[in-house]
Design a protein around this motif. Structure first.
Motif, PDB file in Angstrom:
ATOM      1  N   LYS A 499      60.435 -10.417  17.138  1.00 32.20           N
ATOM      2  CA  LYS A 499      59.743 -11.419  17.960  1.00 32.20           C
ATOM      3  C   LYS A 499      59.624 -12.713  17.181  1.00 32.20           C
ATOM      4  N   PHE A 500      59.555 -13.819  17.902  1.00 29.32           N
ATOM      5  CA  PHE A 500      59.394 -15.125  17.252  1.00 29.32           C
ATOM      6  C   PHE A 500      58.846 -16.100  18.291  1.00 29.32           C
ATOM      7  N   THR A 501      58.404 -17.242  17.819  1.00 27.62           N
ATOM      8  CA  THR A 501      57.981 -18.316  18.720  1.00 27.62           C
ATOM      9  C   THR A 501      58.986 -19.452  18.614  1.00 27.62           C
ATOM     10  N   ILE A 502      59.462 -19.916  19.766  1.00 26.91           N
ATOM     11  CA  ILE A 502      60.355 -21.074  19.780  1.00 26.91           C
ATOM     12  C   ILE A 502      59.662 -22.207  20.521  1.00 26.91           C
ATOM     13  N   LYS A 503      59.754 -23.409  19.957  1.00 29.88           N
ATOM     14  CA  LYS A 503      59.104 -24.575  20.577  1.00 29.88           C
ATOM     15  C   LYS A 503      60.085 -25.734  20.664  1.00 29.88           C
ATOM     16  N   ASN A 504      60.085 -26.419  21.806  1.00 31.82           N
ATOM     17  CA  ASN A 504      60.839 -27.667  21.957  1.00 31.82           C
ATOM     18  C   ASN A 504      59.953 -28.776  21.403  1.00 31.82           C
ATOM     19  N   THR A 505      60.275 -29.254  20.191  1.00 25.88           N
ATOM     20  CA  THR A 505      59.429 -30.238  19.509  1.00 25.88           C
ATOM     21  C   THR A 505      59.845 -31.678  19.806  1.00 25.88           C
ATOM     22  N   GLY A 506      60.888 -31.840  20.632  1.00 24.82           N
ATOM     23  CA  GLY A 506      61.380 -33.183  20.927  1.00 24.82           C
ATOM     24  C   GLY A 506      60.821 -33.749  22.224  1.00 24.82           C
ATOM     25  N   ARG A 508      62.758 -34.345  25.092  1.00 32.91           N
ATOM     26  CA  ARG A 508      63.595 -34.043  26.255  1.00 32.91           C
ATOM     27  C   ARG A 508      63.603 -32.553  26.531  1.00 32.91           C
ATOM     28  N   SER A 509      63.749 -32.188  27.781  1.00 32.18           N
ATOM     29  CA  SER A 509      63.963 -30.780  28.119  1.00 32.18           C
ATOM     30  C   SER A 509      65.346 -30.368  27.615  1.00 32.18           C
ATOM     31  N   GLY A 510      65.475 -29.099  27.235  1.00 31.17           N
ATOM     32  CA  GLY A 510      66.775 -28.645  26.735  1.00 31.17           C
ATOM     33  C   GLY A 510      66.777 -27.153  26.482  1.00 31.17           C
ATOM     34  N   ALA A 511      67.909 -26.664  26.029  1.00 33.19           N
ATOM     35  CA  ALA A 511      68.051 -25.227  25.775  1.00 33.19           C
ATOM     36  C   ALA A 511      68.547 -25.008  24.359  1.00 33.19           C
ATOM     37  N   GLU A 512      68.060 -23.936  23.759  1.00 35.21           N
ATOM     38  CA  GLU A 512      68.541 -23.532  22.444  1.00 35.21           C
ATOM     39  C   GLU A 512      69.055 -22.103  22.529  1.00 35.21           C
ATOM     40  N   VAL A 513      70.177 -21.840  21.873  1.00 35.44           N
ATOM     41  CA  VAL A 513      70.662 -20.468  21.769  1.00 35.44           C
ATOM     42  C   VAL A 513      70.161 -19.903  20.442  1.00 35.44           C
ATOM     43  N   VAL A 514      69.162 -19.039  20.532  1.00 36.16           N
ATOM     44  CA  VAL A 514      68.603 -18.421  19.334  1.00 36.16           C
ATOM     45  C   VAL A 514      69.526 -17.285  18.913  1.00 36.16           C
ATOM     46  N   GLN A 515      69.883 -17.265  17.643  1.00 32.95           N
ATOM     47  CA  GLN A 515      70.829 -16.262  17.146  1.00 32.95           C
ATOM     48  C   GLN A 515      70.150 -15.436  16.055  1.00 32.95           C
ATOM     49  N   LYS A 537      69.627 -17.478  25.150  1.00 29.75           N
ATOM     50  CA  LYS A 537      69.517 -18.906  25.469  1.00 29.75           C
ATOM     51  C   LYS A 537      68.173 -19.151  26.138  1.00 29.75           C
ATOM     52  N   VAL A 538      67.396 -20.070  25.565  1.00 31.72           N
ATOM     53  CA  VAL A 538      66.036 -20.322  26.044  1.00 31.72           C
ATOM     54  C   VAL A 538      65.926 -21.780  26.492  1.00 31.72           C
ATOM     55  N   PHE A 539      65.575 -21.990  27.777  1.00 29.08           N
ATOM     56  CA  PHE A 539      65.358 -23.342  28.315  1.00 29.08           C
ATOM     57  C   PHE A 539      63.886 -23.701  28.174  1.00 29.08           C
ATOM     58  N   LEU A 540      63.608 -24.849  27.578  1.00 32.86           N
ATOM     59  CA  LEU A 540      62.220 -25.280  27.384  1.00 32.86           C
ATOM     60  C   LEU A 540      62.048 -26.756  27.737  1.00 32.86           C
TER      61      LEU A 540
END
Length: 547
Positions: A499-506, A508-515, A537-540
């Protein structure tokens, strides 16, 4: 109109070396990513009561000498690198057909390789369907029949003379092939028919619907990879841009068809120039310059293709003049479906058609030059990476390619694509070349790198690539924190939950592929520095976080 019940796809041989002519068609250098994509591809095709044909089984990782090369691959590399996607497509995707590869594997043609077809595929994995040869990939009657080939395809001459036609009947009568073996093949063919042509409730077909267009657009927009954006040139600020120069043959070229194999008869394909005009045309004056001649045909010999790499100075001069008088230059380079093609490998990683000279000339007169690369395999972008501020990798991106690209350039879409294979800084950094195993000696290619394929090699050997596997930038930033697993120790065959926490710190809305990669520090055999085991892939939205 007769139905077609078998689709000769998906092809997902591992991207072992960057020059392979079919890399544009294949998926990845990583067996786990390869497997996940293969499963979904097979399920999607077969949901329409059409058989997927997974190919090319196995160890077909180069096009040069593909119909004669003997690949020597150890058992561990087969099980850990080259087999997983096939195994997953059979056991989790329930693939109905398998196509044997052209090459030999460990001394035996893949189409008559008892270890490959009878032991592993039909025995260990429980494959119920049909094994077919590649076109003209059958070599003998008795060996093919007894070692697992069910259908012979594409041989030359009258059908009666094919290996599995009258010669097979003679072999059965002579006792060289048992009736039980023939019964097994007939049973498999009937099983395939039962699941395809004989199945009821076939979904009603449709071609080029609005839903298809949207799917093509979504896939294209999510796959574009932002490789560099150090001066924040992208997304383009439309209010400040009055003149746009669109430069390069690839801006007006389509990529659905070309070369050999894997072509698609698309109803339409939006080019980069068309996409840019539709997205920027109301606010900016858009002009086009061809800038290079893509004079290369896969069907021609090297002599006939001649000096296709020579820059055309007159065309470059026109492009430079246009770039000089524009606020932004969008330079569309790369290769095309003739240059990357089945049946031959590229000779080097250098950009074709004199494109490097073009990039240098245009970049020198306009600092706001965005490099867009349309290609399906790694190229040498060392000079471009050093001297250009913005680089976008746009693939051969389907019928909505131009619209998706323009929306990424404009910022309507925030790029989220990641590279499925490593871009080496130099060809000799790649394991097959570093160990001098390509194209092979006397038609024998020994896979000396074993399990160290792709990023496994670069990471383990501490070789810095040009762009790593899994790489891709965004117009926003993400942070990952509080990574934990559910227990501190695990027994054999237990599943680890992370488990982890992912945050969009910028902003703009966007997606990150966590690997998620794992490493095995205490092991009796060599293991890679790290191996991909999960991705998501997480959209935030801007400021949003998720556990």
């Amino acid at each position: 109109m007769p139905e077609k019940n078998v689709m000769l796809a998906p092809a997902f041989n591992i991207c072992r070396m960057p020059l392979c002519g079919r890399t544009y068609e294949y998926y990845s250098e990583d067996p786990y990513l390869n497997s996940q994509l293969a499963i979904q591809s097979v399920k999607g095709i077969q949901s329409q009561h059409v058989a997927a044909c997974i190919k090319h089984f196995a160890a077909n990782n180069q096009e040069l000498d593909r119909d004669s090369v003997n690949t020597i691959v150890d058992e561990r590399a087969l099980q850990e690198i080259y087999f997983p996607a096939f195994k997953a497509a059979v056991q989790q995707g329930n693939a109905y057909t398998v196509m044997s590869a052209y090459n030999k594997l460990n001394g035996y043609w893949c189409s008559e390789n008892g270890y490959l077809l009878n032991k592993v595929l039909k025995g260990d994995w429980g494959f119920k369907g049909v094994v077919m040869s590649d076109w003209a990939g059958t070599h003998h009657t008795v060996a093919a029949a007894n070692n697992g080939l069910d259908i012979e395809m594409g041989s030359s001459g009258p059908y009666d003379q094919w290996y599995l036609a009258k010669p097979l009947l003679a072999a059965v009568k002579a006792g060289e092939v048992s009736v039980k073996t023939i019964d097994d093949k007939v049973g498999r063919i009937l099983w395939l028919m039962y699941h395809t042509s004989m199945s009821t409730n076939h979904p009603k077909g449709a071609i080029a619907t609005p839903e298809h267009t949207k799917a093509a657009y979504d896939i294209a927009s999510e796959s574009i990879v932002l490789l560099k954006n150090d001066k924040q040139l992208l997304p383009l600020k439309t209010s400040e841009i009055k003149r746009i120069a669109v430069i390069g043959d690839n801006a007006v070229r389509t990529f659905a068809l070309g070369g050999y194999g894997a072509g698609v008869k698309a109803k339409q394909e939006v080019t980069a120039l068309e996409g840019i005009k539709s997205r920027f045309g109301k606010t900016a004056d858009i002009r086009f310059a061809q800038s290079y001649r893509a004079s290369y045909l896969a069907s021609k010999t090297a002599e006939q293709n001649g000096d296709y790499n020579e820059p055309d100075q007159d065309l470059i001069n026109e492009a430079v003049a246009l770039a000089k008088s524009s606020d932004v230059a969008i330079l569309c380079i790369g290769s095309n479906r003739e240059y990357e093609s089945e049946a031959h490998d590229r000779k080097s990683l250098e950009l074709p058609f004199g494109e490097q000279a073009l990039v240098n000339a245009v970049s020198a007169v306009n600092p706001n030059t965005v490099i867009v690369v349309m290609a399906g395999a790694p190229f040498d972008l060392n000079e471009i990476k050093k001297s250009n501020h913005a680089i976008v990798w746009s693939w051969f991106n389907g019928s909505e390619a131009g619209n998706a690209l323009a929306d990424v350039l404009k910022g309507t879409i925030n790029p989220s694509g990641k590279l499925p294979f490593t871009f080496p800084a130099s060809l000799n950094d790649s394991p097959a070349f570093n160990l001098n195993t390509y194209p092979g000696d006397n038609l024998t290619a020994e896979y000396k790198e074993g399990i160290l394929v792709g990023y496994r090699w670069y990471d383990t050997k501490n070789i810095v690539p040009l762009f790593p596997f899994g790489y891709g930038l965004s117009y926003t930033d993400f942070s990952i924190s509080k990574l934990s697993t559910d227990k501190s120790s695990y027994k054999k065959d237990e599943t680890i939950h992370a488990k982890f926490t992912i945050k969009n710190t910028g902003e703009r809305s966007g997606a990150e592929v966590v690997q998620l990669y794992v490493n095995d520090p205490v092991c009796s055999v060599q293991r890679p520095e790290k191996e991909l085991k999960a991705f998501k892939k997480v959209f935030l939205k801007a400021g949003e976080k998720r556990r």
